[in-house]
Scaffold this active site. Structure first.
Site, PDB file in Angstrom:
ATOM      1  N   HIS A 120      46.920  65.429 -44.104  1.00 30.69           N
ATOM      2  CA  HIS A 120      45.980  65.989 -43.292  1.00 30.69           C
ATOM      3  C   HIS A 120      44.657  65.316 -43.439  1.00 30.69           C
ATOM      4  CE1 HIS A 120      42.932  69.130 -41.929  1.00 30.69           C
ATOM      5  NE2 HIS A 120      44.050  69.771 -41.297  1.00 30.69           N
ATOM      6  N   ASP A 192      46.485  68.292 -52.687  1.00 30.20           N
ATOM      7  CA  ASP A 192      45.992  69.272 -51.417  1.00 30.20           C
ATOM      8  C   ASP A 192      47.112  70.105 -51.248  1.00 30.20           C
ATOM      9  OD1 ASP A 192      45.879  70.437 -49.104  1.00 30.20           O
ATOM     10  OD2 ASP A 192      45.708  68.593 -47.832  1.00 30.20           O
ATOM     11  N   GLN A 195      49.252  73.743 -48.034  1.00 30.85           N
ATOM     12  CA  GLN A 195      50.702  74.444 -47.579  1.00 30.85           C
ATOM     13  C   GLN A 195      51.611  74.660 -48.480  1.00 30.85           C
ATOM     14  OE1 GLN A 195      51.157  74.940 -44.398  1.00 30.85           O
ATOM     15  NE2 GLN A 195      49.161  74.000 -43.344  1.00 30.85           N
ATOM     16  N   LYS A 218      45.556  80.390 -45.402  1.00 34.21           N
ATOM     17  CA  LYS A 218      46.831  79.934 -45.127  1.00 34.21           C
ATOM     18  C   LYS A 218      47.794  80.776 -45.990  1.00 34.21           C
ATOM     19  CE  LYS A 218      45.657  75.309 -43.784  1.00 34.21           C
ATOM     20  NZ  LYS A 218      45.941  75.630 -42.232  1.00 34.21           N
ATOM     21  N   CYS A 361      45.568  67.304 -37.059  1.00 30.85           N
ATOM     22  CA  CYS A 361      44.699  66.739 -37.992  1.00 30.85           C
ATOM     23  C   CYS A 361      45.489  65.758 -38.633  1.00 30.85           C
ATOM     24  CB  CYS A 361      44.096  67.775 -38.930  1.00 30.85           C
ATOM     25  SG  CYS A 361      42.974  68.843 -37.921  1.00 30.85           S
TER      26      CYS A 361
END
Length: 406
Positions: A120, A192, A195, A218, A361
């Site tokens: 992303h 990151d 997700q 999320k 993104c």
């Protein structure tokens, strides 16, 4: 085989009761943001109704109550990740969390960061805007080529930044191997986890990362709230880049001293109600059990692959093995009369199926694949096999229209 039901009581999610043009909603956009259950909504409203006070710097009852609840959420998030409470910093989201790392490490010309083409923009731009950024390519099976990491790291590499799960393809990346290789060269790693934290059990001690970032919205929580995990051994290496209320221990006319982490990285009044919502989201997920969340996600991933991977007129991006990904599929129309945007709009207007279109993104990813964008379907705990089959039938109907797929 038994059918895959939703993992939760769908009545917990008020939005699923909404009808548009007298038709129910099918929500398949959870990689962008998840729906909110009643306990999360109630937690946000309760703050406005019952306390509505600023935290940490008030002696009255309402402030003391809010402060105690705020710190309890910090403790609960730490327990959710198997971290220390002092290692949890509240932010506005994954983007701010990663920017805190970039600014806190004082990255600049002459430094380099190794990132991934699959990631992303939030895990690319904070590094690219400050120093040289080197990119790990993908392997033929759609995951990061971690074997290339060692050759990209040199004595000027300050950080390795890797997304745990691709928001485009759902690919689960080999982050443990990346951390092992980076640490062997003395380089810290930021993950990151926007997700992955919502879908997989995450233990930061077992993972071994130095920093980890994710967003509440999320994982059933409110927007505008995020978390940055900073391993206690790295805390003193992160400079304070945002100054203001709550950060100083003492201010004099000739200077100031700062509080310890986490407080010196949390300048200003935070999104208190949002953080209370995050606490309710964490409690909701803990009641389900993250192992069950991951099991449900794996079943949905397998079913999505069976339904969509070989559908005529669509090309699936990313891994072909559903066991190597979460419940996300990105599909590119292969017929000239359909664009991803058109396909998504038809799904919404005619079938009330909410999916995401565009480049998500992730411009470098799409450029490397020579694709203009995709239709992305993504699932979560409230998704059932019925939802996936409705989307599959809708896509087949659209693609069977004259002039599309023979």
């Amino acid at each position: 085989m038994p059918r895959i039901p939703a993992l939760v009581d769908r009545d917990d999610f008020p939005l699923l009761a909404r009808r548009i043009e007298d038709r129910p909603i099918v929500y398949l956009d959870s990689a962008a943001t998840t729906l909110k259950p009643r306990p999360v909504i109630d937690a946000v409203l309760a703050f406005y109704r019952e306390s509505c006070a600023n935290i940490h710097r008030g002696d009255h009852t309402l402030s003391q109550e809010a402060s105690a609840q705020f710190e309890q959420v910090r403790h609960d998030v730490a327990r959710f990740l198997n971290a220390l409470t002092s290692e949890i910093i509240f932010t506005s989201g994954t983007t701010e969390s990663l920017n805190i790392v970039a600014g806190g490490l004082r990255l600049g010309p002459g430094d380099n960061v190794v990132a991934s083409l699959a990631d992303h923009h939030s895990n690319i731009l904070p590094w690219m805007g400050r120093c040289e950024t080197r990119f790990l390519p993908e392997t033929a099976d759609g995951v990061v080529d971690v074997e290339r990491l060692a050759e990209l790291v040199d004595d000027k590499t300050r950080l390795v930044a890797i997304g745990h799960v691709s928001n485009v393809t759902g690919a689960i990346q080999p982050v443990r191997e990346a951390i092992r290789i980076a640490h062997a060269r003395g380089v810290p790693v930021v993950v990151d986890a926007a997700q992955s934290v919502p879908h997989l059990p995450i233990d930061v001690v077992e993972l071994g990362c130095d920093f980890l970032a994710f967003s509440a919205h999320k994982m059933l929580g409110p927007s505008g709230v995020g978390v940055l995990y900073v391993n206690e051994e790295r805390a003193e290496q992160i400079a304070t880049v945002k100054l203001g209320g709550g950060v100083p221990d003492h201010v004099r006319l000739d200077g100031f001293t700062l509080k310890d982490v986490p407080y010196r990285l949390e300048a200003g009044t935070p999104n208190i109600e949002g953080i209370f919502g995050l606490g309710a989201a964490v409690a909701y997920l803990r009641r389900i059990g993250m192992a069950k969340v991951a099991e449900h996600d794996a079943a949905l991933s397998a079913r999505m692959h069976a339904l969509f991977a070989d559908m005529p007129g669509l090309e699936l991006l990313g891994p072909r093995d559903p066991a190597r990904k979460l419940g996300i599929v990105s599909l590119v129309p292969t017929v000239p009369t359909l664009t991803p945007a058109t396909l998504g709009r038809i799904l919404s207007d005619s079938y009330k199926i909410m999916a995401r279109t565009g480049t998500h993104c992730a411009h470098p990813f799409y450029a490397s694949h020579g694709k203009p964008g995709a239709l992305r379907l993504s699932s979560y705990v409230y998704t059932s096999e019925d939802d996936l089959e409705l989307a599959a039938r809708a896509l087949q109907e659209i693609l069977r229209q004259p002039g599309r797929v023979p």
